[in-house]
Design an enzyme around this catalytic site. Structure first.
Site, PDB file in Angstrom:
ATOM      1  N   ARG A 174       0.852  -1.193   0.000  1.00  0.00           N
ATOM      2  CA  ARG A 174       0.000   0.000   0.000  1.00  0.00           C
ATOM      3  C   ARG A 174       0.878   1.230   0.000  1.00  0.00           C
ATOM      4  NH1 ARG A 174      -3.054   1.799   3.960  1.00  0.00           N
ATOM      5  NH2 ARG A 174      -1.371   1.391   5.388  1.00  0.00           N
ATOM      6  N   ARG A 178      -2.243  11.188   1.084  1.00  0.00           N
ATOM      7  CA  ARG A 178      -3.137  12.058   1.839  1.00  0.00           C
ATOM      8  C   ARG A 178      -3.616  13.186   0.952  1.00  0.00           C
ATOM      9  NH1 ARG A 178       0.193  12.943   7.285  1.00  0.00           N
ATOM     10  NH2 ARG A 178      -0.033  10.814   8.057  1.00  0.00           N
ATOM     11  N   ARG A 251      19.986  -6.056   8.063  1.00  0.00           N
ATOM     12  CA  ARG A 251      20.576  -4.900   7.389  1.00  0.00           C
ATOM     13  C   ARG A 251      21.194  -4.052   8.493  1.00  0.00           C
ATOM     14  NH1 ARG A 251      22.345  -3.998   2.747  1.00  0.00           N
ATOM     15  NH2 ARG A 251      21.641  -1.851   2.545  1.00  0.00           N
ATOM     16  N   ARG A 282      19.653   9.596   4.734  1.00  0.00           N
ATOM     17  CA  ARG A 282      19.049  10.789   5.350  1.00  0.00           C
ATOM     18  C   ARG A 282      20.061  11.539   6.207  1.00  0.00           C
ATOM     19  NH1 ARG A 282      14.674   8.433   9.721  1.00  0.00           N
ATOM     20  NH2 ARG A 282      16.092   7.074  10.851  1.00  0.00           N
ATOM     21  N   GLU A 302      23.099   9.106   7.661  1.00  0.00           N
ATOM     22  CA  GLU A 302      22.805   7.691   7.897  1.00  0.00           C
ATOM     23  C   GLU A 302      23.035   6.902   6.606  1.00  0.00           C
ATOM     24  OE1 GLU A 302      19.312   7.169  10.474  1.00  0.00           O
ATOM     25  OE2 GLU A 302      18.695   5.586   9.097  1.00  0.00           O
ATOM     26  N   TYR A 350      11.135  -6.470  13.937  1.00  0.00           N
ATOM     27  CA  TYR A 350      11.176  -5.022  14.070  1.00  0.00           C
ATOM     28  C   TYR A 350      10.041  -4.591  14.988  1.00  0.00           C
ATOM     29  CZ  TYR A 350      11.178  -0.104  13.643  1.00  0.00           C
ATOM     30  OH  TYR A 350      11.230   1.218  13.986  1.00  0.00           O
ATOM     31  N   ASP A 352       8.512  -1.172  17.094  1.00  0.00           N
ATOM     32  CA  ASP A 352       8.617   0.225  17.518  1.00  0.00           C
ATOM     33  C   ASP A 352       8.703   0.247  19.041  1.00  0.00           C
ATOM     34  OD1 ASP A 352       8.721   1.896  15.293  1.00  0.00           O
ATOM     35  OD2 ASP A 352       6.574   1.737  14.924  1.00  0.00           O
TER      36      ASP A 352
HETATM   37  P1  FAD Z   1      17.924  -2.983  22.134  1.00  0.00           P
HETATM   38  O1  FAD Z   1      17.699  -1.540  22.335  1.00  0.00           O
HETATM   39  O2  FAD Z   1      18.791  -3.388  21.012  1.00  0.00           O
HETATM   40  O3  FAD Z   1      18.499  -3.590  23.489  1.00  0.00           O
HETATM   41  C1  FAD Z   1      19.155  -4.828  23.547  1.00  0.00           C
HETATM   42  C2  FAD Z   1      20.363  -4.656  24.447  1.00  0.00           C
HETATM   43  O4  FAD Z   1      20.949  -5.926  24.677  1.00  0.00           O
HETATM   44  C3  FAD Z   1      21.450  -3.780  23.820  1.00  0.00           C
HETATM   45  O5  FAD Z   1      21.745  -2.702  24.683  1.00  0.00           O
HETATM   46  C4  FAD Z   1      22.634  -4.731  23.680  1.00  0.00           C
HETATM   47  O6  FAD Z   1      23.879  -4.083  23.896  1.00  0.00           O
HETATM   48  C5  FAD Z   1      22.351  -5.757  24.755  1.00  0.00           C
HETATM   49  N1  FAD Z   1      22.991  -7.037  24.497  1.00  0.00           N
HETATM   50  C6  FAD Z   1      22.908  -7.794  23.374  1.00  0.00           C
HETATM   51  N2  FAD Z   1      23.651  -8.905  23.501  1.00  0.00           N
HETATM   52  C7  FAD Z   1      24.228  -8.858  24.734  1.00  0.00           C
HETATM   53  C8  FAD Z   1      25.142  -9.691  25.418  1.00  0.00           C
HETATM   54  N3  FAD Z   1      25.612 -10.818  24.866  1.00  0.00           N
HETATM   55  N4  FAD Z   1      25.516  -9.345  26.667  1.00  0.00           N
HETATM   56  C9  FAD Z   1      25.069  -8.203  27.246  1.00  0.00           C
HETATM   57  N5  FAD Z   1      24.227  -7.345  26.612  1.00  0.00           N
HETATM   58  C10 FAD Z   1      23.800  -7.676  25.369  1.00  0.00           C
HETATM   59  N6  FAD Z   1      11.030   2.895  17.281  1.00  0.00           N
HETATM   60  C11 FAD Z   1      10.095   3.877  17.403  1.00  0.00           C
HETATM   61  O7  FAD Z   1       9.112   3.689  18.134  1.00  0.00           O
HETATM   62  N7  FAD Z   1      10.270   5.086  16.779  1.00  0.00           N
HETATM   63  C12 FAD Z   1      11.338   5.355  15.983  1.00  0.00           C
HETATM   64  O8  FAD Z   1      11.444   6.443  15.425  1.00  0.00           O
HETATM   65  C13 FAD Z   1      12.315   4.327  15.810  1.00  0.00           C
HETATM   66  N8  FAD Z   1      13.393   4.542  15.045  1.00  0.00           N
HETATM   67  C14 FAD Z   1      14.298   3.542  14.867  1.00  0.00           C
HETATM   68  C15 FAD Z   1      15.393   3.790  14.060  1.00  0.00           C
HETATM   69  C16 FAD Z   1      16.334   2.796  13.839  1.00  0.00           C
HETATM   70  C17 FAD Z   1      17.515   3.073  12.981  1.00  0.00           C
HETATM   71  C18 FAD Z   1      16.133   1.511  14.406  1.00  0.00           C
HETATM   72  C19 FAD Z   1      17.081   0.393  14.117  1.00  0.00           C
HETATM   73  C20 FAD Z   1      15.070   1.268  15.251  1.00  0.00           C
HETATM   74  C21 FAD Z   1      14.125   2.276  15.492  1.00  0.00           C
HETATM   75  N9  FAD Z   1      13.057   2.089  16.357  1.00  0.00           N
HETATM   76  C22 FAD Z   1      12.109   3.084  16.495  1.00  0.00           C
HETATM   77  C23 FAD Z   1      12.894   0.821  17.120  1.00  0.00           C
HETATM   78  C24 FAD Z   1      13.553   0.876  18.518  1.00  0.00           C
HETATM   79  O9  FAD Z   1      14.929   1.115  18.379  1.00  0.00           O
HETATM   80  C25 FAD Z   1      13.306  -0.456  19.239  1.00  0.00           C
HETATM   81  O10 FAD Z   1      11.926  -0.640  19.440  1.00  0.00           O
HETATM   82  C26 FAD Z   1      13.977  -0.617  20.617  1.00  0.00           C
HETATM   83  O11 FAD Z   1      15.268  -0.107  20.645  1.00  0.00           O
HETATM   84  C27 FAD Z   1      14.002  -2.090  20.988  1.00  0.00           C
HETATM   85  O12 FAD Z   1      14.524  -2.274  22.293  1.00  0.00           O
HETATM   86  P2  FAD Z   1      15.154  -3.682  22.717  1.00  0.00           P
HETATM   87  O13 FAD Z   1      15.353  -3.626  24.175  1.00  0.00           O
HETATM   88  O14 FAD Z   1      14.353  -4.783  22.146  1.00  0.00           O
HETATM   89  O15 FAD Z   1      16.533  -3.755  21.925  1.00  0.00           O
END
Ligand code: FAD
Length: 368
Positions: A174, A178, A251, A282, A302, A350, A352
């Protein structure tokens, strides 16, 4: 170090921190570790020259779930930032998401009726394509030549690292258009950025909880496991099982940062570069996320990147091959009933931020 924790939480990102906060509220004792030298995972913000810099990519909080909005606002105040990105194609600027401002700039049309007529005319040139075989054909059918070639093609090819004719059509089922002059990128009810940065939000979640940074779980797995009754693992699920069935693909991105001695570089937080020959996708100007008035500005270019061992795994590639591999790891995970796999890396999904918070709160309820 206390050797009697209820939970060892691997990863101080949003999942680990929300989970830790929730179970701690119910009297459980947690140790949170992270291999990085800071908490907050990918939402980490660092204050540079008074500007909250989003170190792992721009993050805008948005949700339509009032409970989640109230939840995050109970830790930090959010500002009223609204994401209204621009696209730069060959030096011309277009508003995103596609709306009347975009159509006006593209074709000079001033009313929704004129815009619809133009879009229909553009699409009709591709009406012979009945079953689009790839993203390029799909985009021609949905949007026509001008929008696809100026605003979609180059950006998407850079993101995926391959020609649009080799990207599956389903990626863009899709394309919302707007027919009003609304540049707000998200359709959600609530949106904003934490005042003082996302790190502050995570630090607040972790108040009163034992946290150790610079600790990689895999460097000392057995000793760490011995510290707690249960484990919450938020790292990569394939790494947890020592890549037994093979590696899940991602990626990646890399960032080029610059502190500039001027107050304002591009007048907007996010400007996409949709031309293929410009290698980055960007430029982020961080101060605009919080309406900053600092004398300097900090920008980040980026660049999409192939993933390899030393790079950050940013976006899962949810194709058949990787989903099959994931299923095998998920089967193994089911056999570890003392280990909770949660978050974007452990679930290879993925999410948010609002999704991750919801997931962590709901998972925590099974353990209190
Ligand atoms: P993470 O933040 O990755 O936390 C996992 C942690 O585990 C990390 O700190 C890592 O260091 C740690 N870890 C991994 N392996 C080990 C190990 N072996 N030992 C110890 N520690 C370890 N969401 C939105 O809502 N709005 C946005 O605008 C948005 N923009 C984004 C832009 C980008 C480029 C990306 C990639 C994501 C974006 N997101 C956005 C999504 C958002 O980043 C995630 O929802 C969120 O960070 C997920 O949290 P998490 O705890 O699952 O993962």
């Amino acid at each position: 170090m206390n050797s009697n924790y209820d939970f060892l939480i691997v990863g101080a990102g949003l999942f680990g921190s929300v989970f830790a906060h929730e179970v701690t509220k119910h009297g459980k004792k947690c140790l949170v570790i992270d291999k990085r030298n800071h908490v907050a995972g990918n939402i980490y913000t660092e204050n540079i020259e008074g500007i909250d810099v989003h170190k792992y990519g721009a993050h805008i909080f948005h949700t339509s779930n009032k409970e989640i909005w109230d939840y995050v606002n109970s830790f930090v105040e959010f500002n009223n930032f609204v994401n209204s990105p621009l696209a730069n194609y060959k030096g011309d600027l277009y508003n995103l998401p596609f709306n009347m401002n975009t159509f006006y700039k593209l074709w000079g049309v001033k009313t929704p009726a004129e815009a619809l007529k133009k879009i229909e005319k553009q699409r009709s040139k591709f009406s012979h394509i009945k079953n689009p075989k790839n993203l390029e054909e799909q985009a021609y059918v949905l949007a026509g030549k001008d929008i696809y070639e100026k605003l979609i093609k180059g950006y998407t090819e850079k993101q995926w690292g391959r020609p649009a004719t080799e990207i599956p059509a389903f990626i863009i089922r899709r394309l919302p258009f707007r027919l009003n002059f609304d540049n707000n990128y998200f359709n959600d009810t609530y949106q904003g950025i934490p005042i003082g940065g996302y790190t502050k939000l995570v630090e607040k979640l972790l108040i009163g909880i034992d946290v150790k940074t610079n600790v990689n779980y895999f460097d000392n797995k057995n000793d760490l496991n011995a510290l707690a009754k249960n484990i919450v693992f938020t790292g990569k699920i394939d790494e947890f099982f020592n890549y037994k069935f093979g590696k899940l693909e991602y990626r990646s991105l890399h960032f080029e940062n610059k502190l500039l001695n001027i107050p304002n570089f591009q007048g907007n937080a996010v400007v996409n570069y949709t031309e293929k020959k410009i290698p980055f996708t960007r430029i982020i100007e961080h101060k605009h996320f919080s309406f900053g008035k600092q004398p300097k500005t900090y920008i980040t270019k980026e660049y999409p990147d192939e993933f390899s061992k030393d790079k950050e795994p940013y976006y899962p590639i949810n194709d058949k091959k990787n989903q099959n591999l994931l299923s095998k790891y998920q089967e193994l995970a089911k056999m570890h009933d003392k280990i909770i796999f949660g978050g974007r890396l452990a679930e290879y999904k993925y999410y948010d931020m609002h999704n991750v918070i919801e997931r962590a709160i709901s998972e925590s309820k099974n353990h209190i």
